[in-house]
Write an enzyme that holds these catalytic residues in place. Structure first.
Site, PDB file in Angstrom:
ATOM      1  N   GLU A 252       0.822  -1.199   0.000  1.00  0.00           N
ATOM      2  CA  GLU A 252       0.000   0.000   0.000  1.00  0.00           C
ATOM      3  C   GLU A 252       0.871   1.270   0.000  1.00  0.00           C
ATOM      4  OE1 GLU A 252      -3.291   0.447  -0.429  1.00  0.00           O
ATOM      5  OE2 GLU A 252      -2.747   2.571  -0.368  1.00  0.00           O
ATOM      6  N   THR A 297      -5.996   2.580  -5.153  1.00  0.00           N
ATOM      7  CA  THR A 297      -5.802   1.136  -5.012  1.00  0.00           C
ATOM      8  C   THR A 297      -6.608   0.367  -6.054  1.00  0.00           C
ATOM      9  OG1 THR A 297      -5.307   1.115  -2.651  1.00  0.00           O
ATOM     10  CG2 THR A 297      -6.317  -0.859  -3.526  1.00  0.00           C
TER      11      THR A 297
HETATM   12  C1  GP9 Z   1      -8.947   0.082   1.185  1.00  0.00           C
HETATM   13  C2  GP9 Z   1      -7.574   0.158   0.652  1.00  0.00           C
HETATM   14  C3  GP9 Z   1      -7.102   1.572   0.400  1.00  0.00           C
HETATM   15  O1  GP9 Z   1      -9.477  -1.183   1.276  1.00  0.00           O
HETATM   16  O2  GP9 Z   1      -7.377  -0.696  -0.407  1.00  0.00           O
HETATM   17  O3  GP9 Z   1      -7.473   2.107  -0.803  1.00  0.00           O
HETATM   18  P1  GP9 Z   1      -6.868   3.496  -1.314  1.00  0.00           P
HETATM   19  O4  GP9 Z   1      -7.365   4.573  -0.393  1.00  0.00           O
HETATM   20  O5  GP9 Z   1      -5.390   3.423  -1.305  1.00  0.00           O
HETATM   21  O6  GP9 Z   1      -7.377   3.635  -2.696  1.00  0.00           O
HETATM   22 MN    MN Z   2      -3.830   2.309  -2.154  1.00  0.00          MN
END
Ligand code: GP9
Ligand code: MN
Length: 639
Positions: A252, A297
């Site tokens: 992430e 994401t």
């Molecule tokens: C939430 C996570 C974050 O489940 O995948 O998403 P993002 O804010 O980075 O798009």
């Molecule tokens: Mn993300």
């Protein structure tokens, strides 16, 4: 004054209060909205009002007793919407969408059990109707009461105004709430179930219009493009990972500048650094860029699994969550008998995952409900990465091999917070909380990953698996340029900002040597690369990226906004920079042509999504995914 408080208006006010009360009761008893903080509490309390006032207010334009009857009819419509959502939520832990209504599989699933999920206390959801009907029958004087149309208009306008106030406070708490559509839960939490239904209806109508005039002819130019853009496999890698499990790890918000970065003399991510230097035979692509837009994401996931771009606005996972896809997991399944799974410590409705994964053809979805979500395991958006990886091992072991598993981490996410006991690296010292915290959460992620590698080995899952690691998008936005200047020791110019869009991509193929690979590429290139590693030629699929190992690989990396980077040029708006030095160059024929190609590529990909063109793409060796075959509940590792 007397006129204003005629019976009609009091009848209306009573109806509004009753509808509000039952809606609020449903928040407390039925839905798990994750309300945090006073603003959200207040919004939750007031959000049923705006729609109720506007909608029931329309009845006030009718004369006398008819107004009361209309109020009852409109209230019945709202009751239907609320109760349908309640029942659907009890079954699926999610709110209804118009798309759901079209999907017979989903509702068919529910029909057997619908009486079983009704409960005695559900009477409260119709009690308002009973009261209003009784009053209407027993109070004939309602017939006489009159209200000037002007006042009816004032009431409706007051409702509209209230909606705007509600929405602006919501947008303050959660910017881009409506444009990005993170989660249906959020829309209900901030705006209530009725406004949510309207919002969903508008989206469904938009989708239907975009699709209505599309035909298989529209696909021709897309096929022409992907044919001419095709990069044939490299013999050295073609089929090198055939039949091996693929474990794909989503880091992430992880940017490449963290690799080998030292904070006060200490490596921030010692384990990832080792991998980047070829340990564990990992190949590290150090010129790999994210290409995400608003969908963050979700865009990264879409690109990695479909080799399509995210949309210029909004999030394709949400707005195109009913489209036909030709995805990596589905192809792996049909060609090589792979099973597939997503593992993620957040709840399934975020980014519409529970719907779109069915379209993509994921067999299983282990979401937060499959993990231990006790308070101590949580930080920021959800499950901490360490317990996440630890608990994922038995889930991976339970999958039928060969499998394709997509694991999404979460802790290294804005605003980058960590419990003190989990922090093993001091924070940064720029004075910018976001940037300073980023180092700490990145270190935590690095440790979690190192342990995961050990556990994979222990579980016997390591030796024969391909491991793919990637950063999804930047964690530090341009709002933090001052601190980033301090971190990188250079001015964050538009050129430098483009360079900062690098995210790591690492691929470990058993039996292949690792090292640093300087090829330029982006997230859309990963699916063709993985297909070729499996020995599946991507020639006939609609892939906008190309195999990173191919000699014909296109090293032009398109950003979602039309800017692009190549080994030679970095083009931001109309300014051209030398990618190696950052020096400004004069635009030339080549850069102009590249710009055109990039916009053609983005535009064609958008057409595929807007018009749902893959539904027209008939291939002799690929059957369209049937979403009704997939059901995600609380997945158990031993299932
Ligand atoms: C939430 C996570 C974050 O489940 O995948 O998403 P993002 O804010 O980075 O798009
Ligand atoms: Mn993300």
């Amino acid at each position: 004054m007397k006129k204003i408080f005629s019976h009609k208006l009091s009848f209306f006010l009573l109806a509004v209060i009753l509808v509000w009360a039952k809606t609020y009761a449903s928040y407390l008893m039925e839905f798990n909205l994750g309300v945090k903080g006073t603003t959200q509490q207040i919004l939750l309390f007031i959000n049923p009002f705006s729609f109720t006032i506007v909608f029931l207010g329309l009845a006030l334009f009718a004369k006398g007793r008819r107004a009361a009857i209309w109020i009852i009819v409109l209230d019945a419509v709202m009751t239907f919407v609320l109760y349908a959502n309640i029942l659907f939520y009890r079954f699926f832990d999610d709110f209804l969408t118009f798309a759901n209504l079209k999907q017979a599989g989903n509702l068919g699933n529910m029909s057997d059990g619908v009486f079983a999920i009704m409960s005695f206390h559900d009477i409260i959801y119709v009690i308002d109707l009973i009261i209003l009907i009784a009053l209407c029958v027993r109070m004939p004087e309602l017939k006489a009461s009159q209200l000037k149309k002007r006042w009816a208009a004032v009431v409706v306008l007051a409702g509209v105004l209230l909606f705007y106030i509600n929405l602006s406070v919501a947008e303050k708490d959660r910017p881009e709430l409506l444009t990005r559509t993170f989660d249906r839960n959020y829309i209900v939490k901030y705006l209530g179930p009725y406004n949510y239904t309207i919002y969903d209806g508008v989206q469904a109508a938009q989708n239907a219009t975009q699709k209505a005039y599309a035909s298989s002819d529209d696909l021709t130019s897309v096929i022409n493009y992907t044919n001419s853009h095709y990069a044939k496999p490299n013999d050295k890698y073609f089929g090198a990972a055939k039949g091996k499990n693929i474990i794909k790890i989503h880091l992430e918000s992880f940017q490449s500048f963290l690799i080998d970065y030292k904070l006060n003399g200490k490596e921030v991510t010692p384990f990832l650094n080792k991998l980047a230097h070829g340990e564990e035979d990992t190949m590290y692509f150090d010129n790999f860029f994210h290409q995400t837009g608003q969908g963050k994401t979700a865009d990264a996931e879409l690109m990695m699994d479909n080799s399509l771009f995210g949309l210029p606005e909004g999030t394709a996972f949400v707005t195109k969550g009913q489209n036909t896809y030709q995805s990596l997991p589905a192809i792996l399944n049909q060609k090589e008998g792979y099973t597939s799974a997503v593992l993620h410590g957040d709840y399934k409705s975020f980014w519409n995952r529970d719907q779109v994964y069915k379209q993509i053809g994921y067999d299983k979805f282990f979401d937060a409900s499959s993990y231990d979500m006790s308070e101590d395991n949580l930080v920021n958006l959800g499950l901490k990465d360490k317990p996440f990886f630890e608990e994922s091992i038995p889930m991976l072991k339970s999958l039928k091999q060969p499998f394709y598993a997509h694991l999404l981490t979460l802790t290294n996410h804005y605003p980058f917070i960590l419990d003190e006991k989990d922090a093993t690296l001091e924070k940064g010292t720029t004075g910018d909380d976001t940037v300073d915290g980023y180092f700490q959460t990145a270190r935590y992620l690095d440790e979690a990953l190192e342990q995961f590698f050990k556990d994979l080995k222990k579980a016997g899952l390591y030796d024969d698996s391909v491991i793919v690691i990637y950063g999804d998008h930047n964690g530090i936005s341009e709002n933090h340029n001052r601190a980033m200047k301090e971190v990188l020791g250079k001015e964050i110019t538009p050129y430098q900002n483009a360079m900062n869009q690098r995210v790591p991509l690492m691929i470990r193929v058993p039996g292949k040597k690792g090292g640093v690979n300087h090829t330029f590429g982006g997230e859309t290139d990963v699916m063709p690369t993985l297909l070729h590693l499996q020995g599946i030629d991507n020639k006939n699929y609609i892939n906008f990226g190309t195999d990173l190992f191919s000699k014909d690989h296109d090293q032009t990396v398109a950003f979602r906004n039309g800017n692009y980077v190549t080994p030679k040029y970095t083009v931001i708006d109309s300014t051209v920079y030398d990618t190696k030095t950052g020096k400004e160059l004069k635009p030339n024929k080549e850069t102009e042509n590249l710009k055109k190609q990039v916009s053609e590529q983005l535009n064609l990909s958008d057409q595929v999504l807007y018009k749902d063109l893959l539904r027209f793409h008939k291939l002799s060796d690929f059957r369209p995914v049937d979403p009704s075959k997939y059901h995600y509940g609380k997945e158990k590792a031993n299932e």
